[in-house]
Scaffold this active site. Sequence first.
Site, PDB file in Angstrom:
ATOM      1  N   TYR A   1       9.467   2.351  -0.523  1.00 56.07           N
ATOM      2  CA  TYR A   1       7.857   1.902  -0.801  1.00 56.07           C
ATOM      3  C   TYR A   1       8.326   0.986  -1.681  1.00 56.07           C
ATOM      4  O   TYR A   1       8.879   1.536  -2.658  1.00 56.07           O
ATOM      5  CB  TYR A   1       7.461   3.904  -1.684  1.00 56.07           C
TER       6      TYR A   1
ATOM      7  N   ASP B   1       6.304   1.873   3.237  1.00 55.70           N
ATOM      8  CA  ASP B   1       5.217   1.274   2.454  1.00 55.70           C
ATOM      9  C   ASP B   1       5.550  -0.296   1.457  1.00 55.70           C
ATOM     10  O   ASP B   1       6.013   0.383   0.594  1.00 55.70           O
ATOM     11  CB  ASP B   1       4.413   2.305   1.465  1.00 55.70           C
TER      12      ASP B   1
ATOM     13  N   ASN C   1       3.664  -2.677   1.047  1.00 56.56           N
ATOM     14  CA  ASN C   1       2.673  -3.695   0.217  1.00 56.56           C
ATOM     15  C   ASN C   1       2.671  -5.185   0.042  1.00 56.56           C
ATOM     16  O   ASN C   1       2.172  -5.674  -0.545  1.00 56.56           O
ATOM     17  CB  ASN C   1       2.987  -3.456  -1.619  1.00 56.56           C
TER      18      ASN C   1
ATOM     19  N   ASP D   1      -4.649   7.487   2.008  1.00 56.66           N
ATOM     20  CA  ASP D   1      -5.299   5.994   2.608  1.00 56.66           C
ATOM     21  C   ASP D   1      -4.686   4.924   2.854  1.00 56.66           C
ATOM     22  O   ASP D   1      -4.310   4.090   3.203  1.00 56.66           O
ATOM     23  CB  ASP D   1      -5.186   5.361   0.766  1.00 56.66           C
TER      24      ASP D   1
END
Length: 286
Positions: free
Chosen positions: A100, A140, A142, A260
């Site tokens: 993450y 994720d 990002n 989300d």
Amino acid sequence: MPAAGSKGAPKNPGELKDDTNAAREEKRVLMRALSSAPFGDYEVWWSLSDSKYAGTALLVKRCFKPKKVSFSLDQTSSKHEPDGRVILAEFETFRLLNTYVPNNGWKEEENSFQRRRKWDKRILDFVLQSSDKNLIWCGDLNVSHEEIDVSHPEFFSAAKLNGYIPPSKEDVGQPGFTLAERKRFGSILKEGKLIDAYRLLHKEKDMDQGFSWSGNPIGKYRGKRMRIDYFVVSEKLKNRILSCEIHGHGIELEGFYGSDHCPVSLELSLPPALSVELVEQGIEKA
């Protein structure tokens, strides 16, 4: 769920918080789910944050138990990354890295840019130092690498928080879509000899199902979406990629299940030697 530990005391990122009635109930519900089908056939590892917003988890079928599981990029099993951002599982022929990645943030003064730069440097170092085995890197991440990876490139490129403009033009824009982040991610792929599995198979922009994150459905972010969840694999695995799919779609966020983010999946073929072995043993591929 957050890590175990009372308020003001050191936390245990490998254990679920259970020192309040609410936490105990959440833990009970989760553990009951994990003991039920189909999860009962899986072993689970997690690295938890002090708060609910972060943390990672990994579920592996018990018949495929990894040789080693660690929780930091330096591969020290007893050490957890801050905010539970890493789970690294080592198997016989490959490593699975679940991360993450820290959000880049909006302002240089808040040190978030520096934190992200350091993270990207550590990831690059890890990839280069771990080239003895194939790598599958997921989670994720990002970052939206190219313009095709966001629904509205101009909107995200020009995004600002309260009118603030960073000193460097390369840090301007939506976190995850700044030029600096995209360049660093590209360098990690190139220098690490890694492939973005989804983009390898999906060359064209898909405005319905090509994004894994969606902004607030109310307000200026409605319909604004990004692809920031990935499966990145070693180039040597390229010919074994069968599918890589994003499982949420549409402005109304079907398949997002209240989050989300939506699920992303990767399917690889078996290595030739193992395929032959299974056929000889009369075992069908799952």
